[in-house]
Design a protein around this motif. Structure first.
Motif, PDB file in Angstrom:
ATOM      1  N   THR A 211     -37.482  22.391  24.323  1.00 40.11           N
ATOM      2  CA  THR A 211     -37.308  23.778  24.345  1.00 40.11           C
ATOM      3  C   THR A 211     -35.638  24.222  24.185  1.00 40.11           C
ATOM      4  O   THR A 211     -35.010  23.894  25.165  1.00 40.11           O
ATOM      5  CB  THR A 211     -38.190  24.664  25.503  1.00 40.11           C
ATOM      6  N   ILE A 212     -35.169  25.076  23.226  1.00 39.54           N
ATOM      7  CA  ILE A 212     -33.955  25.437  23.204  1.00 39.54           C
ATOM      8  C   ILE A 212     -33.938  27.036  22.981  1.00 39.54           C
ATOM      9  O   ILE A 212     -34.758  27.674  22.320  1.00 39.54           O
ATOM     10  CB  ILE A 212     -33.195  24.909  22.132  1.00 39.54           C
ATOM     11  N   TYR A 213     -33.312  27.720  24.109  1.00 34.94           N
ATOM     12  CA  TYR A 213     -33.232  29.070  24.141  1.00 34.94           C
ATOM     13  C   TYR A 213     -31.538  29.281  23.661  1.00 34.94           C
ATOM     14  O   TYR A 213     -30.886  28.758  24.022  1.00 34.94           O
ATOM     15  CB  TYR A 213     -33.284  29.599  25.484  1.00 34.94           C
ATOM     16  N   GLU A 214     -31.436  30.320  22.970  1.00 31.61           N
ATOM     17  CA  GLU A 214     -30.225  31.007  22.664  1.00 31.61           C
ATOM     18  C   GLU A 214     -29.732  31.982  23.703  1.00 31.61           C
ATOM     19  O   GLU A 214     -30.465  32.941  23.964  1.00 31.61           O
ATOM     20  CB  GLU A 214     -30.311  31.526  21.148  1.00 31.61           C
ATOM     21  N   PHE A 215     -28.540  31.859  24.319  1.00 35.26           N
ATOM     22  CA  PHE A 215     -28.103  32.647  25.253  1.00 35.26           C
ATOM     23  C   PHE A 215     -27.070  33.369  24.913  1.00 35.26           C
ATOM     24  O   PHE A 215     -25.815  32.853  24.286  1.00 35.26           O
ATOM     25  CB  PHE A 215     -27.787  31.808  26.524  1.00 35.26           C
ATOM     26  N   LYS A 216     -26.775  34.622  25.198  1.00 38.20           N
ATOM     27  CA  LYS A 216     -25.635  35.363  24.832  1.00 38.20           C
ATOM     28  C   LYS A 216     -25.667  36.700  25.956  1.00 38.20           C
ATOM     29  O   LYS A 216     -26.692  37.158  26.044  1.00 38.20           O
ATOM     30  CB  LYS A 216     -25.958  35.847  23.100  1.00 38.20           C
ATOM     31  N   HIS A 221     -31.536  35.429  24.211  1.00 37.96           N
ATOM     32  CA  HIS A 221     -31.579  36.095  22.782  1.00 37.96           C
ATOM     33  C   HIS A 221     -32.605  35.605  21.928  1.00 37.96           C
ATOM     34  O   HIS A 221     -33.191  36.331  21.047  1.00 37.96           O
ATOM     35  CB  HIS A 221     -30.428  36.134  22.143  1.00 37.96           C
ATOM     36  N   GLY A 222     -33.285  34.635  22.116  1.00 38.82           N
ATOM     37  CA  GLY A 222     -34.232  33.903  21.239  1.00 38.82           C
ATOM     38  C   GLY A 222     -34.542  32.798  21.500  1.00 38.82           C
ATOM     39  O   GLY A 222     -33.960  31.938  22.282  1.00 38.82           O
ATOM     40  N   ILE A 223     -35.604  32.070  21.001  1.00 39.11           N
ATOM     41  CA  ILE A 223     -36.033  30.599  21.217  1.00 39.11           C
ATOM     42  C   ILE A 223     -35.701  29.998  20.146  1.00 39.11           C
ATOM     43  O   ILE A 223     -35.983  30.310  18.731  1.00 39.11           O
ATOM     44  CB  ILE A 223     -37.568  30.736  21.703  1.00 39.11           C
ATOM     45  N   VAL A 224     -34.850  28.873  19.969  1.00 39.85           N
ATOM     46  CA  VAL A 224     -34.380  27.987  18.879  1.00 39.85           C
ATOM     47  C   VAL A 224     -35.590  27.157  18.499  1.00 39.85           C
ATOM     48  O   VAL A 224     -35.625  26.762  17.366  1.00 39.85           O
ATOM     49  CB  VAL A 224     -33.052  27.512  19.114  1.00 39.85           C
ATOM     50  N   LYS A 225     -36.203  26.702  19.618  1.00 37.11           N
ATOM     51  CA  LYS A 225     -36.958  25.627  19.590  1.00 37.11           C
ATOM     52  C   LYS A 225     -38.098  25.533  20.406  1.00 37.11           C
ATOM     53  O   LYS A 225     -37.597  25.814  21.812  1.00 37.11           O
ATOM     54  CB  LYS A 225     -36.260  24.193  19.415  1.00 37.11           C
ATOM     55  N   HIS A 226     -39.337  25.293  20.277  1.00 40.11           N
ATOM     56  CA  HIS A 226     -40.302  25.308  21.365  1.00 40.11           C
ATOM     57  C   HIS A 226     -41.267  24.269  21.050  1.00 40.11           C
ATOM     58  O   HIS A 226     -41.739  24.103  19.896  1.00 40.11           O
ATOM     59  CB  HIS A 226     -40.945  26.616  21.408  1.00 40.11           C
ATOM     60  N   ASP A 227     -41.850  23.480  22.109  1.00 39.95           N
ATOM     61  CA  ASP A 227     -42.878  22.474  22.129  1.00 39.95           C
ATOM     62  C   ASP A 227     -44.108  22.941  21.735  1.00 39.95           C
ATOM     63  O   ASP A 227     -44.423  23.930  22.198  1.00 39.95           O
ATOM     64  CB  ASP A 227     -42.430  21.416  22.950  1.00 39.95           C
TER      65      ASP A 227
END
Ligand SMILES: Nc1ncnc2c1ncn2[C@@H]1O[C@H](COP(=O)(O)OP(=O)(O)O)[C@@H](O)[C@H]1O
Ligand SMILES: [Mg+2]
Length: 227
Positions: A211-216, A221-227
């Protein structure tokens, strides 16, 4: 097992107030491999510090299993942290008057009640192979290059074999070849059931996370990738 509920953290700098975290909620379950990717100053280290129980939120709650970290005494929190976490901090925690091998041994020794030296040796051999650090074991921290120091700090955090790995920009001083070693190590640890939470601005490193979250600006701010 880690549950973050709407945390806010601000710093006071003279007259200025810096809102480093502006309402972050996040669940990290056992065995997850989660990365938070964001630019410098976005609040990544503050969030990692809050999860580690080092920085207390102004508002919101952080649970680690049954413990509400922001309500524990300092002493209890340090105990819980030592029990569950292996933490790779942005600034190395190595003790300069000891060699790297001594640093590793002491980190392991402090964490284990049952001193099974075979377990230590196995773990050490594994980390030496994964990180290729055999050539720096007898060296003192002040004699290391930035990349070597970072690998030593990674080994120090992981030697304890804790169930949760927290990592703050662990590839900042590594060249591409060593980043590949670190990626392989994280994947292996995760396949052995370890929970990994990583904050970084390095997409190459974050790429393997499930799982990769975008942080700002102190927020997810959003989910870049989710399993
Ligand atoms: N101890 C501190 N005192 C004052 N401001 C801080 C402190 N630590 C961080 N900050 C500020 O909070 C914001 C978030 O910082 P940080 O969590 O270190 O972000 P990142 O790790 O993403 O670079 C930045 O604006 C930073 O300058
Ligand atoms: Mg940081």
């Amino acid at each position: 097992m880690i549950r973050i509920i709407d945390i806010h953290i601000s710093y006071k700098e003279k007259e200025n107030i810096i809102n480093a975290l502006r309402g972050v909620s996040l669940d990290i379950n056992e065995g997850d491999y989660t990365a938070l990717i964001g630019p410098a100053g976005s609040g990544k280290s503050t969030l990692l510090g809050a999860i580690a129980g080092v920085i207390s939120p102004d508002k919101g709650d952080i649970f680690l299993n049954k413990y509400r970290l922001n309500k524990l005494s300092r002493r209890k929190c340090a105990f819980v942290r030592a029990q569950f976490y292996g933490i790779i901090f942005q600034f190395s925690e190595l003790i300069n008057r000891f060699t790297i091998e001594e640093n590793l041994y002491f980190a392991w020794y402090a964490a284990h009640k049952r001193k099974n030296i075979e377990e230590y040796k196995n773990r050490l051999t594994y980390l030496i192979n994964m990180l290729k650090i055999d050539n720096i074991l007898s060296v003192y921290p002040t004699k290391l290059s930035g990349g070597q120091m970072q690998k030593a700090a990674i080994a120090r955090a992981l030697i304890k074999d804790s169930s949760i790995i927290l990592a703050d920009e662990p590839s900042g001083d590594l060249d591409p070849e060593n980043i590949e070693l670190l990626k392989a190590l994280f994947l292996e640890e995760n396949s052995r059931g370890k929970t990994i939470f990583l904050v970084t601005h390095d997409m190459q490193l974050a790429f393997d996370a499930k799982t990769i979250y975008e942080f700002k600006d102190g927020k997810i701010h959003g989910i870049v990738k989710h399993d």
